[in-house]
Scaffold this motif. Structure first.
Motif, PDB file in Angstrom:
ATOM      1  N   UNK A 157      55.620  29.486  35.499  1.00  0.00           N
ATOM      2  CA  UNK A 157      54.363  28.653  34.803  1.00  0.00           C
ATOM      3  C   UNK A 157      53.120  29.606  35.139  1.00  0.00           C
ATOM      4  N   UNK A 158      52.572  29.862  33.820  1.00  0.00           N
ATOM      5  CA  UNK A 158      51.416  30.804  33.996  1.00  0.00           C
ATOM      6  C   UNK A 158      50.259  29.769  34.808  1.00  0.00           C
ATOM      7  N   UNK A 159      50.242  28.591  34.561  1.00  0.00           N
ATOM      8  CA  UNK A 159      49.091  28.192  35.226  1.00  0.00           C
ATOM      9  C   UNK A 159      48.714  28.158  36.732  1.00  0.00           C
ATOM     10  N   UNK A 160      49.962  28.840  37.456  1.00  0.00           N
ATOM     11  CA  UNK A 160      49.747  29.199  38.863  1.00  0.00           C
ATOM     12  C   UNK A 160      48.781  30.336  38.891  1.00  0.00           C
ATOM     13  N   UNK A 161      48.697  31.001  37.860  1.00  0.00           N
ATOM     14  CA  UNK A 161      48.019  32.174  37.790  1.00  0.00           C
ATOM     15  C   UNK A 161      46.447  32.074  37.131  1.00  0.00           C
ATOM     16  N   UNK A 162      46.439  31.245  36.262  1.00  0.00           N
ATOM     17  CA  UNK A 162      45.041  31.321  35.390  1.00  0.00           C
ATOM     18  C   UNK A 162      44.435  30.011  35.038  1.00  0.00           C
TER      19      UNK A 162
END
Length: 441
Positions: free
Chosen positions: A8-13
């Motif tokens: 899940x990219x949302x943990x980064x951005x």
């Protein structure tokens, strides 16, 4: 081979900043982390990127471990939903984050340091809980009106509304935003409470304007505000006056919350006046270049009349051109979720689904609009399917008991009647009343 089913990219951005707590989080469905002066002074700008808890979660995500912070999405997926995460885009986002050209997921996993982040795609400031509404499924955490009601009736409160802003931490935030956050960002957002009636919103808007007057953005980014559209005239005029200044640097999006119309809206979103909600939405559409997005939060009560809400959205689309619509769903409290609806209620989504299916080939749809409509249609289809697998109304004893006790108390306190406004729930209410009487004899 690297596992990909937890990516899940949302943990980064997807950074969230809570200046009134103060706290920081990554992704709106994950817990926030309180920031003490000691943590603030140790990490400075890194508070907004790489605290140990954030790094730990990313390490788990990269290694196929379902981190507990992401439980909301895991539970949605267990019920057959596609949660907000986009694992198929992970390599793209990590290349954007690091500048490294990854060839495969295995390549990504082997590269050291990928649990750190060095940019933000979406930045969201969560203002305080000042709100003029007390939605049936909300709480004092997000609404001062809920807090006042609970205090009036002597209920325990989860949290006392407070103003614990830390000017040093906010200084680090703006430094981080200027130096890092604004470089790759595509959206800066505000949520509340109700942002448009929070004085701090205009303070933050002034700071954004100050930064970008000195450091103009090469391309306009999105400035997104999520509002219940119940804004009274004085605050509405105040925000309208900001539009020309903000549009020099941003494309403004107003996400209009609401999932019913008429008295149904006014019941679910107690304190919101339908005519004001409607007039404010239509003012933006008629008198400004602000882009309106509809953001219904599907809940148990909204199901019977949801087709009327979509009829209104459709009417505005015909008049003003296609309007984005995004899915949101109540998952907690459990018994106000659509997932707690009796199987008979699945049919209430038939008409909304047919409407959206008939609109898929509408001329003039941009790619983001196509994605919005298609995603919302899939969301409704999945919700209908999940509800259809539930027990029938007469078998939902626990759910009926909760429904009666909760809404009976709410109606007594607010001088309302859930069964008058939502007659489709009369059987469920009566069943719950009967069970309550049996248990209290």
């Amino acid at each position: 081979m690297m596992k990909t089913d937890t990516l899940c990219h949302m943990a980064w951005d997807y950074l969230m900043f809570f200046p009134f707590d103060p706290a920081v989080g990554y992704c709106c469905r994950s817990p926030r982390i309180g920031i003490t002066p000691e943590v603030r002074d140790q990490y400075k700008q890194e508070v907004f990127a790489n605290l140990p808890r954030f790094v730990e979660r990313r390490e788990d995500i990269l290694n196929g471990v379902k981190h507990k912070d992401c439980d909301t999405c895991w539970k949605l997926e267990e019920k057959g939903y596609k949660s907000p995460r986009h694992d198929e885009s992970m390599i793209h986002y990590m290349q954007k984050n690091t500048g490294i050209k990854f060839k495969s997921m295995e390549d990504l996993r082997k590269h050291p340091g990928q649990e750190k982040t060095h940019y933000a795609d979406c930045i969201e400031v969560v203002l305080n809980n000042v709100c003029d509404a007390k939605c049936t499924y909300c709480s004092e955490i997000f609404s001062t009106q809920w807090y006042l009601e609970k205090k009036k009736f002597g209920d325990p409160v989860m949290r006392v509304p407070a103003d614990n802003r830390d000017p040093v931490l906010e200084g680090y935030f703006w430094d981080w935003y200027r130096d890092v956050g604004s470089k790759e960002m595509w959206r800066f957002g505000f949520i509340g409470g109700e942002p448009l009636i929070v004085d701090a919103l205009y303070e933050f808007l002034d700071k954004l304007l100050e930064i970008h007057e000195k450091n103009p953005l090469p391309v306009k980014k999105e400035l997104c505000i999520t509002s219940n559209m119940n804004t009274p005239p004085a605050y509405f005029k105040k925000f309208i006056a900001y539009i020309p200044k903000l549009e020099k640097h941003f494309k403004i999006i107003m996400q209009a919350s609401g999932e019913n119309v008429g008295e149904e809206l006014e019941y679910v979103r107690s304190g919101v006046y339908f005519e004001r909600w409607k007039n404010n939405i239509e003012y933006f559409l008629n008198q400004t270049s602000v882009e309106i997005h509809f953001l219904p939060t599907l809940n148990l009560l909204s199901l019977p009349g949801f087709f009327r809400y979509l009829d209104y959205w459709h009417e505005l689309c015909l008049k003003h051109g296609p309007i984005s619509i995004h899915d949101n769903i109540v998952s907690n409290p459990k018994y106000q979720s659509p997932m707690s609806a009796p199987s008979e209620f699945a049919a209430f989504l038939d008409e909304p689904i047919k409407m959206l299916e008939s609109m898929q080939d509408w001329e003039g749809l941009t790619n983001p609009m196509k994605w919005s409509w298609k995603t919302f249609l899939t969301f409704l289809i999945n919700t209908r399917e999940a509800i259809s697998k539930n027990k029938s109304m007469f078998e939902m004893r626990e759910e009926a008991l909760y429904f009666y006790r909760y809404f009976n108390q709410l109606d007594q306190r607010r001088n309302t009647s859930v069964t008058n406004v939502f007659p489709d729930f009369k059987i469920m209410y009566k069943l719950g009343e009967k069970l309550h009487t049996m248990q209290t004899k």
